[in-house]
Design a protein around this motif. Structure first.
Motif, mmCIF file in Angstrom:
data_model
loop_
_atom_site.group_PDB
_atom_site.id
_atom_site.type_symbol
_atom_site.label_atom_id
_atom_site.label_comp_id
_atom_site.label_asym_id
_atom_site.label_seq_id
_atom_site.Cartn_x
_atom_site.Cartn_y
_atom_site.Cartn_z
ATOM 1 N N ARG A 231 0.853 -1.185 0.000
ATOM 2 C CA ARG A 231 0.000 0.000 0.000
ATOM 3 C C ARG A 231 0.892 1.240 0.000
ATOM 4 O O ARG A 231 2.082 1.166 0.337
ATOM 5 N N ALA A 232 0.302 2.358 -0.381
ATOM 6 C CA ALA A 232 1.063 3.602 -0.458
ATOM 7 C C ALA A 232 1.366 4.117 0.938
ATOM 8 O O ALA A 232 0.486 4.234 1.781
ATOM 9 N N ARG A 233 2.630 4.414 1.189
ATOM 10 C CA ARG A 233 3.062 4.954 2.468
ATOM 11 C C ARG A 233 4.330 5.766 2.261
ATOM 12 O O ARG A 233 4.929 5.728 1.203
ATOM 13 N N GLY A 234 4.694 6.517 3.286
ATOM 14 C CA GLY A 234 5.891 7.351 3.204
ATOM 15 C C GLY A 234 5.552 8.796 2.896
ATOM 16 O O GLY A 234 4.439 9.283 3.161
ATOM 17 N N ALA A 235 6.506 9.519 2.360
ATOM 18 C CA ALA A 235 6.322 10.923 2.028
ATOM 19 C C ALA A 235 5.297 11.092 0.907
ATOM 20 O O ALA A 235 4.924 10.132 0.227
ATOM 21 N N ARG A 236 4.862 12.324 0.701
ATOM 22 C CA ARG A 236 3.810 12.582 -0.269
ATOM 23 C C ARG A 236 4.215 12.148 -1.673
ATOM 24 O O ARG A 236 3.433 11.499 -2.384
ATOM 25 N N GLU A 237 5.457 12.465 -2.091
ATOM 26 C CA GLU A 237 5.893 12.093 -3.426
ATOM 27 C C GLU A 237 5.995 10.576 -3.576
ATOM 28 O O GLU A 237 5.652 10.018 -4.630
ATOM 29 N N VAL A 238 6.469 9.894 -2.520
ATOM 30 C CA VAL A 238 6.567 8.441 -2.579
ATOM 31 C C VAL A 238 5.177 7.820 -2.616
ATOM 32 O O VAL A 238 4.928 6.840 -3.339
ATOM 33 N N ARG A 239 4.236 8.374 -1.868
ATOM 34 C CA ARG A 239 2.858 7.865 -1.911
ATOM 35 C C ARG A 239 2.248 8.072 -3.295
ATOM 36 O O ARG A 239 1.508 7.212 -3.783
ATOM 37 N N GLN A 240 2.554 9.199 -3.934
ATOM 38 C CA GLN A 240 2.044 9.414 -5.277
ATOM 39 C C GLN A 240 2.591 8.376 -6.249
ATOM 40 O O GLN A 240 1.850 7.842 -7.089
ATOM 41 N N ALA A 241 3.894 8.089 -6.147
ATOM 42 C CA ALA A 241 4.487 7.070 -7.022
ATOM 43 C C ALA A 241 3.885 5.696 -6.743
ATOM 44 O O ALA A 241 3.580 4.936 -7.671
ATOM 45 N N ALA A 242 3.702 5.354 -5.457
ATOM 46 C CA ALA A 242 3.108 4.064 -5.111
ATOM 47 C C ALA A 242 1.663 3.976 -5.596
ATOM 48 O O ALA A 242 1.222 2.929 -6.093
ATOM 49 N N GLN A 243 0.915 5.063 -5.454
ATOM 50 C CA GLN A 243 -0.469 5.056 -5.915
ATOM 51 C C GLN A 243 -0.537 4.918 -7.434
ATOM 52 O O GLN A 243 -1.408 4.211 -7.975
ATOM 53 N N ALA A 244 0.382 5.573 -8.135
ATOM 54 C CA ALA A 244 0.431 5.419 -9.592
ATOM 55 C C ALA A 244 0.745 3.984 -9.985
ATOM 56 O O ALA A 244 0.170 3.446 -10.946
ATOM 57 N N PHE A 245 1.659 3.331 -9.232
ATOM 58 C CA PHE A 245 1.968 1.928 -9.514
ATOM 59 C C PHE A 245 0.752 1.035 -9.262
ATOM 60 O O PHE A 245 0.452 0.130 -10.056
ATOM 61 N N ILE A 246 0.038 1.281 -8.169
ATOM 62 C CA ILE A 246 -1.148 0.471 -7.867
ATOM 63 C C ILE A 246 -2.199 0.635 -8.965
ATOM 64 O O ILE A 246 -2.831 -0.342 -9.413
ATOM 65 N N GLN A 247 -2.407 1.876 -9.417
ATOM 66 C CA GLN A 247 -3.380 2.101 -10.486
ATOM 67 C C GLN A 247 -2.935 1.452 -11.794
ATOM 68 O O GLN A 247 -3.757 0.866 -12.519
ATOM 69 N N MET A 248 -1.647 1.535 -12.105
ATOM 70 C CA MET A 248 -1.138 0.885 -13.306
ATOM 71 C C MET A 248 -1.327 -0.625 -13.219
ATOM 72 O O MET A 248 -1.754 -1.276 -14.188
ATOM 73 N N LYS A 249 -1.011 -1.202 -12.078
ATOM 74 C CA LYS A 249 -1.173 -2.643 -11.887
ATOM 75 C C LYS A 249 -2.645 -3.047 -12.047
ATOM 76 O O LYS A 249 -2.948 -4.064 -12.684
ATOM 77 N N ALA A 250 -3.547 -2.232 -11.495
ATOM 78 C CA ALA A 250 -4.973 -2.540 -11.629
ATOM 79 C C ALA A 250 -5.427 -2.464 -13.086
ATOM 80 O O ALA A 250 -6.208 -3.309 -13.559
#
Length: 461
Positions: A231-250
């Motif tokens: 899941r997305a965690r960490g700083a705001r920029e890292v969470r944005q990158a993680a959220q983008a990865f989750i959306q891409m994976k979906a």
């Protein structure tokens, strides 16, 4: 060539030399820098702190510590010079009692020794600022032979000065001639910096961990493996990158699911039509024409199954630890059961995390392709800390070098080539490469030591 052209040429050549020097310095700096983000972030924190502390310490030592020590030493030597003047001006003080009382008022212990009690000058300590400063002040203000002892942990400094008929020995407090707060300053500076650095390292590790977790998730997804509890965690920029990865994976998984559902519908419709063809042919009766049509229908059914298998890929299967030795042994048994000669060998730890059924099918396509055109097949597996490599060698006719990439194209059937099979669709190698790439690896073709073709599958472990 005009003067302006000459000047422009010189400026252009100079800028090119500066650019080359800048590039060389940049490459050299990159070669010295660590490659990891964690190490670089530590350098970003540590280097400015060290530079700042160095500047502060230098300014303190040069402007405060040295200056204060010089002034304190000059004051002590000035008091000693005053005592010498008193000694010379009042010879009636035979027992020097008055001189000793004056010394006590100046926090100095004064004593007089015979002329022979003047030790030989010893080597001066290299890093003793007090020894150097006292020596300079004694030579400047008194100008007589002297001997000092500043070495040791004593709180007193011994100074001996050669007079006309005696040796004056003076004990002075070390703190009166030396700024002793420098050690405390350095201790507090280094101590607080170390504590702050430890706290910064702990916080930095917490900031780097989400980035490493994102990299692991992307690597696992590239190998076709599940990413549990990400899941997305960490700083705001890292969470944005993680959220983008989750959306891409979906989106990728949703696209695969839609393709699979569409292919299932197409498969159902085409199978229904082929079933009607078979029933109608069965009702017509037996004849050479009907037998040919039945053969075409069976070939169409095989092509449909192969196409659906290629388009479906390995969707839905979960990667899990698999014993590659047993899997390769099963492929060898299948090849021997169909009348082919096959050997198997494996080196390294055999348990590898792959999608068992699809990976076995990948190797099986290569083995069947080799067995179709050769008499002997050799299957070799090797696993190291990074990759699993499986090679399939044969003694067949091989494939021309200029066609070794072409044979991986779907539906490509080469005349007199290795993937030309009776009733085949030309999808065997394409399916094998698609499976290998879904595991994050690839398949390459080359010359075999047995004289035929070598197909090598390499996937990350």
């Amino acid at each position: 060539m005009s003067t302006l052209d000459t000047g422009l040429t010189l400026i252009r050549n100079a800028s090119q030399r500066v650019s080359r020097a800048n590039g060389w310095m940049g490459n050299a700096f990159k070669s010295w820098m660590p490659t990891g983000l964690y190490a670089r972030a530590l350098l970003i924190m540590i280097v400015p702190m060290v530079i700042l502390q160095t500047v502060v310490a230098f300014v303190f030592m040069e402007r405060h510590w040295n200056t204060v020590t010089r002034r304190l030493s000059a004051a002590v030597v000035q008091d000693i010079a005053s005592l010498i003047d008193v000694y010379k001006a009042f010879p009636q003080d035979k027992d020097r009692a008055q001189l000793r009382r004056i010394g006590q008022r100046l926090q100095l212990v004064v004593d007089f020794l015979p002329v022979g009690d003047m030790p030989q000058p010893g080597p001066k300590p290299f890093f003793s600022l007090l020894d150097q400063t006292l020596s300079v002040q004694l030579g400047r203000q008194i100008g007589r032979p002297f001997w000092i002892d500043t070495v040791g942990k004593s709180n007193l400094v011994e100074i001996r000065i050669q007079l006309d008929d005696t040796v004056m020995r003076v004990f002075a407090q070390r703190s009166a001639a030396y700024a002793s707060n420098s050690e405390i300053f350095i201790f507090w500076m280094l101590g607080t910096s170390s504590i702050l650095l430890i706290v910064a390292v702990l916080f930095l590790r917490n900031q780097i961990r989400p980035i490493l977790r994102l990299a692991e998730a992307a690597e696992s997804f590239g190998k076709g493996r599940e990413v549990p509890n990400f899941r997305a965690r960490g700083a705001r920029e890292v969470r944005q990158a993680a959220q983008a990865f989750i959306q891409m994976k979906a989106r990728v998984e949703r696209s695969i699911e839609q393709r699979t559902a569409m292919l299932a519908g197409v498969s159902h419709d085409l199978r229904t039509i082929l079933t009607r063809f078979k029933l109608e042919l069965a009702l017509i009766g037996d004849s050479p024409e009907v037998d040919g049509m039945r053969k075409d229908v069976d070939e169409m059914a095989g092509m449909l199954e192969a196409y659906l298998a290629f388009a479906r890929g390995d969707s839905g299967e979960i990667a899990q630890p698999t014993d590659m030795t047993m899997a390769l042994e099963e492929l060898r048994s299948d090849a021997e059961r169909h009348g082919h000669t096959a050997t198997v060998s494996f080196h390294g730890l055999p348990v590898v995390t792959v999608k068992p059924a699809s990976f076995k099918r990948c190797i099986a396509n290569l083995v069947s392709n080799a067995a179709r055109h050769a008499n002997t097949v050799a299957i070799t597996g090797h696993r190291d800390h990074r990759y699993l490599t499986v090679t399939v060698d044969d003694d067949g006719p091989g494939i021309p070098v200029n066609m070794r990439e072409e044979v991986f194209k779907p539906f490509l059937r080469l005349d007199d080539a290795r993937n030309q099979d009776e009733g085949g669709t030309g999808l065997g190698l394409a399916i094998a490469r698609d499976i290998a790439r879904s595991h994050g690896g690839d398949i390459t073709l080359g010359e075999s030591p047995m004289g035929g073709l070598r197909a090598a599958v390499r996937v990350p472990v």
